[in-house]
Design a protein around this motif. Sequence first.
Motif, short mmCIF file in Angstrom:
data_model
loop_
_atom_site.label_atom_id
_atom_site.label_comp_id
_atom_site.label_asym_id
_atom_site.label_seq_id
_atom_site.Cartn_x
_atom_site.Cartn_y
_atom_site.Cartn_z
N VAL A 36 0.86 -1.50 0.21
CA VAL A 36 -0.03 -0.40 -0.08
C VAL A 36 0.58 1.28 -0.07
O VAL A 36 1.92 1.42 0.94
CB VAL A 36 -0.81 0.07 1.52
CG1 VAL A 36 -1.46 1.57 1.23
CG2 VAL A 36 -2.18 -1.57 1.18
N TYR A 37 0.69 2.42 -0.88
CA TYR A 37 1.95 2.81 -0.50
C TYR A 37 0.71 3.92 -0.91
O TYR A 37 0.38 4.20 -1.27
CB TYR A 37 1.91 3.35 -2.32
CG TYR A 37 3.53 2.56 -2.97
CD1 TYR A 37 3.92 1.70 -2.41
CD2 TYR A 37 3.74 2.83 -4.36
CE1 TYR A 37 4.63 0.21 -2.42
CE2 TYR A 37 4.89 1.41 -5.36
CZ TYR A 37 5.44 0.73 -3.87
OH TYR A 37 5.94 -0.48 -4.25
N HIS A 38 0.94 5.77 0.37
CA HIS A 38 0.71 6.38 0.26
C HIS A 38 0.36 7.67 -0.61
O HIS A 38 0.91 8.82 -0.10
CB HIS A 38 0.97 6.26 1.75
CG HIS A 38 0.50 5.76 2.80
ND1 HIS A 38 -1.21 5.52 3.31
CD2 HIS A 38 1.23 4.79 3.92
CE1 HIS A 38 -1.16 4.85 3.90
NE2 HIS A 38 0.15 4.41 4.23
N PHE A 39 0.64 7.37 -1.32
CA PHE A 39 0.35 8.60 -2.97
C PHE A 39 0.09 7.93 -3.92
O PHE A 39 -0.41 6.54 -3.92
CB PHE A 39 2.16 8.68 -2.67
CG PHE A 39 2.88 7.80 -3.01
CD1 PHE A 39 2.89 7.17 -4.39
CD2 PHE A 39 3.90 6.97 -2.18
CE1 PHE A 39 3.99 6.52 -3.95
CE2 PHE A 39 4.40 6.48 -2.01
CZ PHE A 39 4.90 5.51 -3.05
N PHE A 40 -0.25 9.28 -5.11
CA PHE A 40 -0.74 8.58 -6.05
C PHE A 40 0.03 8.01 -7.15
O PHE A 40 1.20 8.42 -7.13
CB PHE A 40 -1.59 10.47 -6.91
CG PHE A 40 -2.58 10.16 -6.30
CD1 PHE A 40 -3.75 9.25 -6.76
CD2 PHE A 40 -2.45 11.30 -4.90
CE1 PHE A 40 -4.91 10.32 -6.26
CE2 PHE A 40 -3.82 11.55 -4.64
CZ PHE A 40 -4.63 11.06 -5.07
N GLU A 41 0.33 7.08 -7.90
CA GLU A 41 1.68 6.43 -8.83
C GLU A 41 0.32 6.78 -10.53
O GLU A 41 -0.65 5.71 -10.12
CB GLU A 41 1.71 5.87 -8.19
CG GLU A 41 3.04 5.53 -9.17
CD GLU A 41 3.88 4.15 -8.31
OE1 GLU A 41 4.79 3.85 -8.89
OE2 GLU A 41 3.06 3.42 -7.63
N PRO A 61 -3.73 6.28 -3.34
CA PRO A 61 -3.32 6.44 -1.90
C PRO A 61 -4.27 4.99 -0.79
O PRO A 61 -3.22 4.35 -0.01
CB PRO A 61 -3.45 7.01 -0.90
CG PRO A 61 -3.28 8.30 -2.56
CD PRO A 61 -4.10 8.12 -3.48
N MET A 62 -5.23 4.75 -1.30
CA MET A 62 -6.00 2.80 -0.88
C MET A 62 -5.54 2.14 -1.31
O MET A 62 -5.91 1.03 -1.20
CB MET A 62 -7.38 3.70 -0.84
CG MET A 62 -7.15 4.67 0.49
SD MET A 62 -9.58 4.85 0.62
CE MET A 62 -10.04 5.73 -1.48
N ASP A 63 -4.94 2.10 -2.99
CA ASP A 63 -4.73 0.73 -3.60
C ASP A 63 -3.89 0.08 -3.04
O ASP A 63 -2.71 0.55 -3.26
CB ASP A 63 -4.38 1.11 -5.31
CG ASP A 63 -5.44 1.51 -5.68
OD1 ASP A 63 -7.49 1.20 -5.70
OD2 ASP A 63 -5.97 1.95 -7.01
N CYS A 64 -3.77 -1.00 -3.00
CA CYS A 64 -2.51 -2.05 -2.82
C CYS A 64 -2.22 -2.50 -4.51
O CYS A 64 -2.76 -3.36 -4.81
CB CYS A 64 -2.64 -3.24 -1.66
SG CYS A 64 -1.00 -4.60 -1.31
#
Length: 290
Positions: free
Chosen positions: A26-31, A61-64
């Motif tokens: 889970v990344y706490h940012f947009f990508e 930020p909510m995606d794993c």
Amino acid sequence: MKKKQLYKSIELFVSENENWQESALVYHFFEIVQIMEGSGVRIVNENNYTYKKGDIFLFTPMDCRGFKSLTTTKFCSIRFSEIFLSTEIDAVNQNSNLKWLKQLEQLFYHHNRFDSVMIQNTSDCQMISNLIANIIIEHNQRALYHEQNMQQYITLILNILSRNIIPVSNHEIIQIEEPLINRMLTYIKQNIDKPHLLKIDNISKKFNLSKNYVGEYFKKLTGENLQKYISFYKMKCVEERLLYSEYTISQISNELGFTDESHLSRQFKKYYGVSPSKFKQEFFRKLADK
């Protein structure tokens, strides 16, 4: 589940790997990810989807998410925080931008749970590819107004991506409350120049957590010590201004809430091993030697 942080408002890299094996995090940012060459599998919220050359994805930020390459893969990754798209504008527009991003976050999170392909229109895909190429140029050259230009390019990409999401009648978009840890990370970034607001007492009151539990909660969700995270993020802000702006060390000190210039220099040397001025000199000397 492991998490990954973003210590700059925007990070960009183009990478080529023989074997791209990136564990689901889970990344706490947009990508935004563009597949430039290769094929493989992307893992999104425990679902497996194939990827191929030309595919473009947006993660919230909510995606794993994670990746497993089947053939040599070259990709471009643009990672940014909501703070990046809300800087250098007035308060009214800032609030409007943040609200827009939250709506997109909900929309794309829902989409990423159910659908594998995002870009349906060929001309839109080409348009996004051109915008990404421009972002790479701006990021690498660091010319005047490069951040403002990148903001505009990313905003255009998000708008184009949004219109390519095909509404699925079987799935109603559910309003999902933003995770507390995301709100905490945003709060820290928005107030990195206000040390008094980042004290444990204020953070605990802001998020209705006990003072004894704030640090424990933050470490549990991010794997990092709260105060170390704040200090390290602040140093990254100093580094960005030092290398990519005309600010003096004194101006950076005032902007980011240090006691004075010597306080900034002591903290910077603690993390980087050299003074801010020496760090800047060495950076541009290495750049000139390339």
